[in-house]
Each structure stands twice: as structure tokens, then as C-alpha cells.
Write a protein that holds these residues in place. Structure first.
Motif, PDB file in Angstrom:
ATOM      1  N   ALA A  68      57.048  89.511  29.164  1.00 37.92           N
ATOM      2  CA  ALA A  68      58.404  88.985  29.009  1.00 37.92           C
ATOM      3  C   ALA A  68      58.326  87.567  28.481  1.00 37.92           C
ATOM      4  O   ALA A  68      57.263  86.928  28.500  1.00 37.92           O
ATOM      5  CB  ALA A  68      59.161  89.024  30.341  1.00 37.92           C
ATOM      6  N   ASP A  69      59.455  87.074  28.014  1.00 38.52           N
ATOM      7  CA  ASP A  69      59.491  85.693  27.538  1.00 38.52           C
ATOM      8  C   ASP A  69      59.791  84.716  28.666  1.00 38.52           C
ATOM      9  O   ASP A  69      59.789  83.506  28.450  1.00 38.52           O
ATOM     10  CB  ASP A  69      60.514  85.533  26.408  1.00 38.52           C
ATOM     11  N   ARG A  70      60.040  85.237  29.899  1.00 40.42           N
ATOM     12  CA  ARG A  70      60.317  84.377  31.046  1.00 40.42           C
ATOM     13  C   ARG A  70      59.516  84.864  32.254  1.00 40.42           C
ATOM     14  O   ARG A  70      59.654  86.027  32.664  1.00 40.42           O
ATOM     15  CB  ARG A  70      61.806  84.377  31.386  1.00 40.42           C
ATOM     16  N   PRO A  71      58.719  83.998  32.877  1.00 39.25           N
ATOM     17  CA  PRO A  71      57.895  84.446  34.001  1.00 39.25           C
ATOM     18  C   PRO A  71      58.703  84.805  35.229  1.00 39.25           C
ATOM     19  O   PRO A  71      58.319  85.702  35.988  1.00 39.25           O
ATOM     20  CB  PRO A  71      56.981  83.230  34.266  1.00 39.25           C
ATOM     21  N   GLN A  72      59.853  84.120  35.440  1.00 35.41           N
ATOM     22  CA  GLN A  72      60.641  84.423  36.627  1.00 35.41           C
ATOM     23  C   GLN A  72      61.233  85.825  36.569  1.00 35.41           C
ATOM     24  O   GLN A  72      61.497  86.441  37.619  1.00 35.41           O
ATOM     25  CB  GLN A  72      61.738  83.376  36.842  1.00 35.41           C
TER      26      GLN A  72
ATOM     27  N   ARG B 278      48.289  79.797  34.116  1.00 35.62           N
ATOM     28  CA  ARG B 278      48.671  80.487  35.346  1.00 35.62           C
ATOM     29  C   ARG B 278      50.029  79.974  35.794  1.00 35.62           C
ATOM     30  O   ARG B 278      50.212  78.783  36.030  1.00 35.62           O
ATOM     31  CB  ARG B 278      47.615  80.284  36.432  1.00 35.62           C
ATOM     32  N   SER B 279      50.962  80.866  35.906  1.00 40.25           N
ATOM     33  CA  SER B 279      52.318  80.486  36.261  1.00 40.25           C
ATOM     34  C   SER B 279      52.412  80.153  37.746  1.00 40.25           C
ATOM     35  O   SER B 279      51.604  80.609  38.562  1.00 40.25           O
ATOM     36  CB  SER B 279      53.275  81.634  35.918  1.00 40.25           C
ATOM     37  N   VAL B 280      53.425  79.353  38.107  1.00 39.35           N
ATOM     38  CA  VAL B 280      53.686  79.089  39.523  1.00 39.35           C
ATOM     39  C   VAL B 280      54.245  80.325  40.212  1.00 39.35           C
ATOM     40  O   VAL B 280      54.370  80.345  41.439  1.00 39.35           O
ATOM     41  CB  VAL B 280      54.660  77.905  39.708  1.00 39.35           C
ATOM     42  N   TRP B 281      54.582  81.333  39.438  1.00 39.83           N
ATOM     43  CA  TRP B 281      55.034  82.610  40.008  1.00 39.83           C
ATOM     44  C   TRP B 281      53.809  83.483  40.239  1.00 39.83           C
ATOM     45  O   TRP B 281      53.024  83.740  39.320  1.00 39.83           O
ATOM     46  CB  TRP B 281      56.009  83.296  39.060  1.00 39.83           C
ATOM     47  N   ARG B 282      53.644  83.947  41.447  1.00 41.95           N
ATOM     48  CA  ARG B 282      52.442  84.676  41.824  1.00 41.95           C
ATOM     49  C   ARG B 282      52.261  85.939  40.977  1.00 41.95           C
ATOM     50  O   ARG B 282      53.176  86.728  40.790  1.00 41.95           O
ATOM     51  CB  ARG B 282      52.520  85.053  43.316  1.00 41.95           C
TER      52      ARG B 282
ATOM     53  N   VAL C 270      51.644  86.122  37.747  1.00 46.97           N
ATOM     54  CA  VAL C 270      52.109  86.020  36.364  1.00 46.97           C
ATOM     55  C   VAL C 270      51.209  85.069  35.592  1.00 46.97           C
ATOM     56  O   VAL C 270      50.870  83.989  36.068  1.00 46.97           O
ATOM     57  CB  VAL C 270      53.574  85.516  36.310  1.00 46.97           C
ATOM     58  N   ARG C 271      50.823  85.472  34.391  1.00 45.11           N
ATOM     59  CA  ARG C 271      49.977  84.641  33.540  1.00 45.11           C
ATOM     60  C   ARG C 271      50.653  84.450  32.185  1.00 45.11           C
ATOM     61  O   ARG C 271      51.527  85.211  31.784  1.00 45.11           O
ATOM     62  CB  ARG C 271      48.593  85.272  33.343  1.00 45.11           C
ATOM     63  N   ALA C 272      50.194  83.418  31.482  1.00 42.78           N
ATOM     64  CA  ALA C 272      50.709  83.127  30.140  1.00 42.78           C
ATOM     65  C   ALA C 272      49.580  83.274  29.136  1.00 42.78           C
ATOM     66  O   ALA C 272      48.406  83.045  29.459  1.00 42.78           O
ATOM     67  CB  ALA C 272      51.272  81.709  30.084  1.00 42.78           C
ATOM     68  N   LEU C 273      49.930  83.629  27.909  1.00 39.21           N
ATOM     69  CA  LEU C 273      48.935  83.684  26.845  1.00 39.21           C
ATOM     70  C   LEU C 273      48.543  82.271  26.428  1.00 39.21           C
ATOM     71  O   LEU C 273      49.367  81.359  26.415  1.00 39.21           O
ATOM     72  CB  LEU C 273      49.488  84.433  25.635  1.00 39.21           C
ATOM     73  N   GLY C 274      47.281  82.102  26.064  1.00 43.02           N
ATOM     74  CA  GLY C 274      46.816  80.826  25.548  1.00 43.02           C
ATOM     75  C   GLY C 274      47.058  80.726  24.054  1.00 43.02           C
ATOM     76  O   GLY C 274      47.445  81.710  23.402  1.00 43.02           O
ATOM     77  N   PRO C 275      46.837  79.544  23.478  1.00 44.88           N
ATOM     78  CA  PRO C 275      47.045  79.368  22.029  1.00 44.88           C
ATOM     79  C   PRO C 275      46.194  80.333  21.214  1.00 44.88           C
ATOM     80  O   PRO C 275      44.984  80.453  21.424  1.00 44.88           O
ATOM     81  CB  PRO C 275      46.601  77.915  21.797  1.00 44.88           C
ATOM     82  N   GLY C 276      46.848  81.035  20.301  1.00 48.38           N
ATOM     83  CA  GLY C 276      46.125  81.952  19.421  1.00 48.38           C
ATOM     84  C   GLY C 276      45.765  83.280  20.049  1.00 48.38           C
ATOM     85  O   GLY C 276      45.033  84.071  19.454  1.00 48.38           O
ATOM     86  N   GLN C 277      46.284  83.576  21.237  1.00 47.20           N
ATOM     87  CA  GLN C 277      46.007  84.856  21.886  1.00 47.20           C
ATOM     88  C   GLN C 277      47.175  85.818  21.719  1.00 47.20           C
ATOM     89  O   GLN C 277      48.318  85.399  21.570  1.00 47.20           O
ATOM     90  CB  GLN C 277      45.760  84.653  23.384  1.00 47.20           C
ATOM     91  N   HIS C 278      46.850  87.106  21.744  1.00 48.65           N
ATOM     92  CA  HIS C 278      47.896  88.112  21.843  1.00 48.65           C
ATOM     93  C   HIS C 278      47.528  89.120  22.915  1.00 48.65           C
ATOM     94  O   HIS C 278      46.367  89.227  23.321  1.00 48.65           O
ATOM     95  CB  HIS C 278      48.162  88.810  20.499  1.00 48.65           C
TER      96      HIS C 278
ATOM     97  N   GLN D  70      56.678  81.430  23.961  1.00 50.82           N
ATOM     98  CA  GLN D  70      55.586  81.788  24.862  1.00 50.82           C
ATOM     99  C   GLN D  70      55.787  83.193  25.396  1.00 50.82           C
ATOM    100  O   GLN D  70      56.914  83.699  25.447  1.00 50.82           O
ATOM    101  CB  GLN D  70      55.518  80.787  26.021  1.00 50.82           C
ATOM    102  N   LEU D  71      54.669  83.808  25.801  1.00 48.85           N
ATOM    103  CA  LEU D  71      54.724  85.157  26.344  1.00 48.85           C
ATOM    104  C   LEU D  71      53.986  85.180  27.676  1.00 48.85           C
ATOM    105  O   LEU D  71      52.889  84.637  27.808  1.00 48.85           O
ATOM    106  CB  LEU D  71      54.083  86.155  25.374  1.00 48.85           C
ATOM    107  N   PHE D  72      54.602  85.832  28.668  1.00 48.44           N
ATOM    108  CA  PHE D  72      54.028  85.960  30.004  1.00 48.44           C
ATOM    109  C   PHE D  72      53.816  87.434  30.311  1.00 48.44           C
ATOM    110  O   PHE D  72      54.526  88.296  29.793  1.00 48.44           O
ATOM    111  CB  PHE D  72      54.959  85.337  31.041  1.00 48.44           C
ATOM    112  N   TYR D  73      52.855  87.727  31.192  1.00 47.89           N
ATOM    113  CA  TYR D  73      52.606  89.113  31.527  1.00 47.89           C
ATOM    114  C   TYR D  73      52.158  89.248  32.982  1.00 47.89           C
ATOM    115  O   TYR D  73      51.659  88.301  33.602  1.00 47.89           O
ATOM    116  CB  TYR D  73      51.581  89.748  30.589  1.00 47.89           C
TER     117      TYR D  73
END
Length: 626
Positions: A127-131, A163-167, A169-177, A114-117
């Protein structure tokens, strides 16, 4: 492995210094010379290539070699060309490219990679980690989104699941870049959409088999020994037989249920007898840490989010087995149920597309579930748009979760009965607010939307499990979650997903000739329900202590008297333990956070927006938090 992705922007030099020191041992630069990838990884974790003003990096098990990747990169003129690179590769990996100052980054469809931004110093980084992003941005935990994590069994529905529990920070959805421009701004784009289910079984089964063969081969390459679950079920058994065809030493582990009626051990023994060149180990559950053992530990791991079904002591036991055999990767069959086992949603889709073909399967479901005609029609013929379903789900989050009745776009979620009224109201507001924005589903076909959400839940479990056992030098690998496998399985006709005489007809057809027929034709399925009770009874004292001084209660999310009462109650159905499991996951996660992390304390959940700042929170310190 851990990494941060920086834009080709002058401020990236400053941002690099914000990356935690423990994750700053390696740096790869853009063609411009500015920092691009910052993190810690081993040589076996990454494959890279560069040509002219283009660079590409692949993190994770992947079929590409450095030489082959260099050849492919010669044809890359823009970040859009990375599509052709990704589609030609097998495995489960992150892809990051830097071409002409533009960055492209993506993970896997399942989220196992997974990828977070988020934003740091006015530019987007990933990053690969939201924290990690939250630490760099100086943000804390969002209590509104933390409340959503109480929803059982899989947390918040789409798109709140990104949407991450970290304020912030978001995650990509399936098939998104993600694309990050040189000025630091970003946009998300879609490079994959669910395929139409039009491929006949005879053709589709071959594609599934080839994809699985490649998925297993990728994990084996470069290693002399690999370990694997051999549960006795069709999923892990298939992986073991696929592995046995490769030039590698195989060690299998069967965790034997304490339930004498569970047939898994019998089927595992039959499979082991047909794999004579592998080492097979059977361990009674009583000789393992068992379920709920994590409640007896001081908080040690820092997971990206609360996560049920990730039990550190059990994971460490399995990783220890793998490491003792010299394996660095352990294969698991997770994901196969969601891909290959017919669900009510797949029958719902079949009823609407091929009603005559669906008749015998509808009759079987009606009889098995003891539905009357009205319930059958309402359950299998009803249809609401995704926003309508999402809005309606807000009214249904309380009360008991009734399994197997009705269909929706996702598995019905419920809050634990001890959730405070304020938290329930906050969850409902957020669900309704999101529904009012008319989000598009992951697929126009509800069965594919449901499948992708479940695969994302599985991907999260696998990703988190590997991080829990990283100190053992072992990662958990789930070949069924690979993009190529998922795409091949979703392409097969809906009518071919249903067979009255087979549990998983697609997987059975794909593995015919690889797994012996006598093993493939198993129609039963075991579970570890009795072992949950054993673990609960053994660790009840530790669990009661945890909820004696609950951080969730301090935050106003739960009434701690509820889980304490549930711990003292007899449960007729192991499924009723699910709300307790989810609550425990949230509680232990909060206790594992470093003391500098900003966590709300007694903060009322009455806001209409979660855009408040970190100044509205203060640290919570409790026993068990470092």
C-alpha cells in the motif's frame, strides 16, 4: 489518493473487504478477475493499460499517456520488462504491474512516492500508506521503533529507516521494487543503483536541465494554472523560470522573513520583476500561522509516522493560496540542496579520489571552520565501513550534536537530552543489533549514501505534506526529487560539485540561459531562524500544556520536565530547537492516532527484540485523541 495492492491469490477477495471503506471506492482486477488495486483516486491520479495477461498502472504525475502506455505494454512479457517502461518515463509516480499472475510494485527513488508492504491473512500485500496495512493486519505501534523516531534530525539511519513504526510493516529502499508471487510470498529486488560520478559538468549540466524541464512539464500537463514557492533562493527560482517557459499561468508565493537581514525578499523581488507574466504574492510571516502553530490545534491528521518540519497550519496556508488561484499543484524547491550543494562528504570523496584537485577546497573548509591540521586530516581522510560506522553511532547518540566536524555515512543523529535512560538503551541495542547484521550501504560511495538518505527524508516530507492538505485539493510537488533528475545529478564528477565562487555549480550550469545570470550568481542564503523564535514565543503556552500530560512520558520514552524546561529557556542557536521539534512531532503524532490503535502505555523498553505481539499493548487515551 490511496491504494492497496493485492496478489493474484484466492484470498484477495477476503482481503479486499478489510480495506477501510473510505479507501474502497475503486477496484481494478488482475487479468484473472481477482481484485488487484483497491483504493480511492481520481481519473487524473492514474494512467492504466492492459494487454493479453498483463496490466499496468501508474499513480502520480507521469509523462505517459494511456495510448503510449498501451503501446509499451505490448512489449512486456514479464514483470522484469517493466524496467524499460519506468526508465522511459518522467515524473514522480508509483508503478504497479500484474503479468502472468506475478505482481511488481515500486515507488520513486526519493520516496516521495513510497511503497509499504506487510502480511495479511498469510499473504503479502502492499500500500502507499503503512497505517492502512497495520489496520488491515490488526497491529499497533512498535515502541522500540517509535523510540528511534526521537533521533534528530532525520530519525533512524539506514536500514532501520525502512522499518515502519507500525508493527510488521516495511518500506522499500531506494531503487527497490517488490514482487508478489501468486502464492502470496514476496521478494524485494533492486532495479536501480547509484551511477558512477564520471560525467563531466558540460555534459552533465545538459542532462540535469533536460530532466528538470521534463519534471516541470509533467506537473503542468493538463492544468491551466500552477503555483510555486518563490523564496528568493536558487532552487525555487529555477523552477519558476522553467515554469514560465510553459503555456500555463503561474502564481508565486514568497513568505517574507521577519529578519530584516534576510536577503531572500530582495532576490525574490528581482526574480519577480523578470517574470512579468506571472502573479506574485508576498506575505509577511506575521500574517501566516507561523511556526509551532500546530501545537494549538486538536489532533486532526493521521500521518504515517512522526515527522518534524511538517507544520499543518503553514502547509494549509500555502495550499489555500494555491487553491485560491485555481492551482491543484504547488511547486517547491526541496531536494536541491542535497543534490547540488557540496557537503563535507563530497569533499571527503574528492580527497580520496582526486587529492590534488581537492587541496584548494580543503584549505577553504579548514579556514572557514577554523580547524587545525589534525582535525582536518581526521575529518576528511578517515574511513569506516558502514557497519562500523553504524555500531559507533550507537555510542554517540547522547550529548550535543556538533555541526560541521567529522564525516560519517549519514548526518550524525542525537536523542533529545530528556530521553529516558531506558529509551536510550533500547535505541543503542537496536543500532548495535542492526550493525551486527552487516548491512550494505545504499552506495559504496559514502557521499552517495548520504545523498540518498537525505533525499529519502525530503521525499517523506513532501509525501506527508501533500496528505496533510489533501482536503484543499492541492498536492505539493518537488521536481528535484524525480528519479531522472536525481540520476543525472549523481552522475556528475565529484570535482565539478566544488567551486569556490559558486554555491551550487551544477545547478548554476544547468540553469544558465534559463535563469538570468544576475539571479544565478547569488552567493548568500537566508533562513527562518528568527521566525522559529517568534513562533516558539507565541505558542509557548500551548506547548507547555502538551508536555504537562505527555503520551511519550506515559510510554517511558521521555522525562516531560525536560521539554518544559527547554521551552522556558533562551536558545542562542535555532539549531538547538531541533530536539524539541522532533519530540513535539512524536507527541503530536501519538495524539492524532485513532483511539482503537494499540499504543504501549508505560511499557518498559527492555526487550531484545521488537517481535512482540499486539497483545502486549493497550490503548492510551488522552485529550486530543479522537
Amino acid at each position: 489518493m490511496e491504494f492497496v495492492i493485492l496478489p493474484d491469490h484466492p484470498v484477495s477477495e477476503e482481503i479486499k473487504e478489510l480495506v477501510p471503506r473510505s479507501a474502497r471506492s475503486r477496484v481494478i482486477v488482475h487479468p484473472s478477475g481477482r481484485p488487484w488495486l483497491v483504493g480511492c483516486w481520481s481519473k487524473t491520479d492514474i494512467v492504466t493499460a492492459e494487454a493479453r495477461d498483463a496490466r499496468i498502472a501508474l499513480f502520480g504525475p507521469v509523462s505517459a499517456t494511456a495510448e503510449a502506455l498501451s503501446r509499451r505494454l505490448q512489449r512486456v512479457r514479464s514483470v522484469s520488462d517493466a524496467d524499460q517502461v519506468a526508465r522511459a518515463l518522467h515524473g514522480c509516480f508509483h508503478l504497479v504491474a500484474s503479468v502472468g499472475g506475478l505482481v511488481r510494485a515500486q515507488g520513486s527513488i526519493s520516496g516521495a512516492c513510497q511503497l509499504f508492504y506487510g502480511s495479511v491473512k498469510g499473504v503479502t500485500i502492499a500500500a502507499d500508506r503503512p497505517q492502512t496495512l497495520a489496520a488491515m493486519a490488526g497491529t499497533g505501534v512498535d515502541e522500540e521503533l517509535l523510540a528511534m523516531q526521537l533521533l534528530a534530525p532525520f530519525g533512524p539511519p539506514w536500514p532501520l529507516s525502512t522499518r515502519s513504526v507500525w508493527r510488521g510493516v516495511r518500506a522499500l529502499g531506494p531503487g527497490q521494487h517488490l514482487e508478489i508471487r501468486p502464492n502470496g510470498s514476496e521478494r524485494t529486488r533492486t532495479h536501480w543503483t547509484p551511477p558512477e560520478p564520471v560525467v563531466p559538468l558540460a555534459v552533465g549540466a545538459v542532462a540535469v536541465r533536460e530532466a528538470l524541464e521534463n519534471a516541470v512539464a509533467v506537473r503542468i500537463r493538463g492544468t491551466g494554472t500552477i503555483s510555486a514557492d518563490l523564496s528568493g533562493g536558487k532552487d525555487s527560482t529555477s523552477l519558476c523560470f522553467l515554469t514560465a517557459r510553459q503555456d500555463v499561468s503561474l502564481a508565486t508565493l514568497h513568505l517574507c522573513s521577519s529578519d530584516r537581514a534576510n536577503e531572500d525578499r530582495l532576490w525574490a523581488e528581482r526574480s519577480a520583476a523578470l517574470l512579468p507574466d506571472a502573479e506574485h504574492v508576498t506575505v509577511p510571516m506575521g500574517d501566516t500561522p507561523g511556526f509551532f502553530a500546530e501545537s494549538a490545534l486538536a489532533a486532526r491528521q493521521e500521518l504515517e509516522a512522526p515527522l518534524t518540519m511538517t507544520r499543518r497550519p503553514m502547509l494549509e496556508y500555502i495550499a489555500g493560496f494555491a487553491a485560491s488561484r485555481g492551482a491543484t499543484r504547488h511547486l517547491q524547491g526541496i531536494g536541491a540542496d542535497e543534490l547540488f550543494r557540496p557537503s563535507l562528504m563530497s569533499l571527503h570523496a574528492l580527497v580520496r579520489s582526486r587529492p590534488l584537485a581537492a587541496v584548494p577546497h580543503v584549505r577553504a573548509v579548514k579556514s572557514m571552520r577554523r580547524w587545525n591540521a589534525v582535525t582536518t586530516v581526521r575529518s576528511l581522510m578517515g574511513h569506516r565501513t558502514y557497519p562500523q560506522w553504524l555500531a559507533a553511532s550507537a555510542d554517540q547518540i547522547t550529548g550535543e550534536r556538533v555541526l560541521g566536524t567529522g564525516v560519517g555515512w549519514e548526518v550524525a543523529s542525537r536523542v533529545p537530552p530528556w530521553t529516558t535512560p531506558e529509551a536510550v538503551d533500547a535505541i543503542r541495542r537496536l543500532l548495535r543489533r542492526t550493525a551486527a547484521e552487516a548491512p550494505e550501504p545504499l552506495s559504496p560511495l559514502p557521499v552517495h549514501h548520504e545523498m540518498l538518505r537525505l533525499m529519502q527524508a525530503n521525499g517523506t516530507i513532501v509525501r506527508a505534506s501533500s496528505r496533510v492538505v489533501a482536503d484543499h485539493g492541492v498536492s505539493f510537488q518537488a521536481p528535484f526529487l524525480d528519479d531522472q533528475v536525481l540520476t543525472a545529478a549523481m552522475s556528475i564528477r565529484l570535482v565539478d560539485r566544488h567551486r569556490a565562487d559558486l554555491v551550487k555549480p551544477i545547478l548554476t550550469a544547468a540553469m544558465r540561459g534559463i535563469v538570468p545570470d544576475g539571479i544565478l550568481d547569488r552567493q548568500t542564503k537566508g533562513d527562518f531562524g528568527p521566525d522559529l523564535y517568534v513562533g516558539l514565543r507565541h505558542h509557548r503556552g500551548h506547548l507547555l500544556e502538551i508536555f504537562q500530560d505527555s503520551l511519550l512520558a506515559r510510554m517511558g520514552l521521555i522525562d516531560a520536565a525536560g521539554p518544559r524546561a527547554a521551552l522556558r529557556t533562551m536558545h542562542a542557536d535555532a539549531g538547538l530547537l531541533m530536539p524539541l521539534d522532533m519530540t513535539l512531532a512524536n507527541e503530536l503524532w501519538l495524539r492524532s492516532l485513532p483511539s482503537h490503535v494499540s499504543v504501549p502505555n508505560g511499557s518498559p523498553l527492555t526487550r531484545t527484540s521488537s517481535s512482540h505481539t499486539a497483545q502486549n499493548t493497550k490503548p492510551v487515551l488522552a485529550e486530543g485523541r479522537p
